[in-house]
Design a protein around this motif. Structure first.
Motif, PDB file in Angstrom:
ATOM      1  N   CYS A  38       0.820  -1.224   0.000  1.00  0.00           N
ATOM      2  CA  CYS A  38       0.000   0.000   0.000  1.00  0.00           C
ATOM      3  C   CYS A  38       0.849   1.268   0.000  1.00  0.00           C
ATOM      4  N   THR A  39       2.057   1.198   0.497  1.00  0.00           N
ATOM      5  CA  THR A  39       2.888   2.399   0.679  1.00  0.00           C
ATOM      6  C   THR A  39       2.985   3.246  -0.578  1.00  0.00           C
ATOM      7  N   PHE A  40       3.339   2.628  -1.688  1.00  0.00           N
ATOM      8  CA  PHE A  40       3.607   3.395  -2.897  1.00  0.00           C
ATOM      9  C   PHE A  40       2.327   3.798  -3.630  1.00  0.00           C
ATOM     10  N   GLU A  41       1.261   3.030  -3.454  1.00  0.00           N
ATOM     11  CA  GLU A  41      -0.031   3.448  -3.998  1.00  0.00           C
ATOM     12  C   GLU A  41      -0.578   4.635  -3.197  1.00  0.00           C
ATOM     13  N   VAL A  42      -0.401   4.617  -1.883  1.00  0.00           N
ATOM     14  CA  VAL A  42      -0.798   5.767  -1.066  1.00  0.00           C
ATOM     15  C   VAL A  42       0.013   6.990  -1.487  1.00  0.00           C
ATOM     16  N   ALA A  43       1.307   6.810  -1.730  1.00  0.00           N
ATOM     17  CA  ALA A  43       2.172   7.923  -2.158  1.00  0.00           C
ATOM     18  C   ALA A  43       1.667   8.542  -3.455  1.00  0.00           C
TER      19      ALA A  43
END
Length: 181
Positions: A38-43
């Motif tokens: 999820c980290t990079f999609e949230v970014a």
């Protein structure tokens, strides 16, 4: 042969859509793991005007995330060492974040109540916790011995001061919901 997952395995996009993440927000991803699903999609969703802070207690996971960060326009992603399963185990102030992401995090720790209390401590009033984890019935993926049910997770949220919403269909192997502080 590489491991492949069916398209209905886990849909991070559906969970993050339900959280209504907006540009400019600050979101903390607790125990994002080595890949940060999820980290990079949230970014991408918060954009360059926002912040994403990935907090993990495992140095190997932090190293992997730092490596992935170099592969894209992720200057607004920070990787931080911390102990999310302890109250004040993350060196961030109270009422800091607009949102928290907890994907597969509850099944990682013994102190689930403390983990959610730490998430709530970090949240601003009205902030969200996007929570997803493995269905407790077992299956081919993930360890089944430490899985948590959605009912237990909702109870933990209530005891911690967050109000869980309706269940979100994110895939056959997972349950999910968004809670609000």
């Amino acid at each position: 042969m590489p491991l492949s997952f069916p398209s209905n395995f886990f849909r991070t996009d559906i969970l993050l859509d339900a959280a209504e993440i907006e540009p400019g927000q600050t979101v903390v991803d607790l125990y994002p793991g080595h890949h940060g699903p999820c980290t990079f999609e949230v970014a991408r969703r918060v954009g360059a005007s926002g912040r994403v802070i990935a907090v993990d207690a495992r140095r190997s996971a932090m190293d992997s995330l730092l490596g992935r960060k170099t592969l894209g326009p992720y200057g607004h992603v920070e990787v931080m060492h911390g102990h999310p399963e302890y109250l004040n185990g993350i060196e961030l102030p109270d009422d800091f974040a607009d949102g928290i992401v907890l994907v597969h995090a509850l099944s990682l720790v013994r102190e689930r109540l403390a983990l959610v209390r730490e998430a709530v401590r970090l949240l601003k009033s009205g902030g969200f916790i996007a929570i997803a984890d493995w269905h407790p019935f077992g299956g081919a993926y993930g360890a089944s011995v430490s899985r948590v049910s959605s009912l237990e997770a909702k109870s933990i949220c209530i005891m911690s001061g967050a109000h869980p919403g309706k269940m979100i269909p994110v895939g056959d192997a997972h349950w999910a919901f968004v809670a609000i502080k």
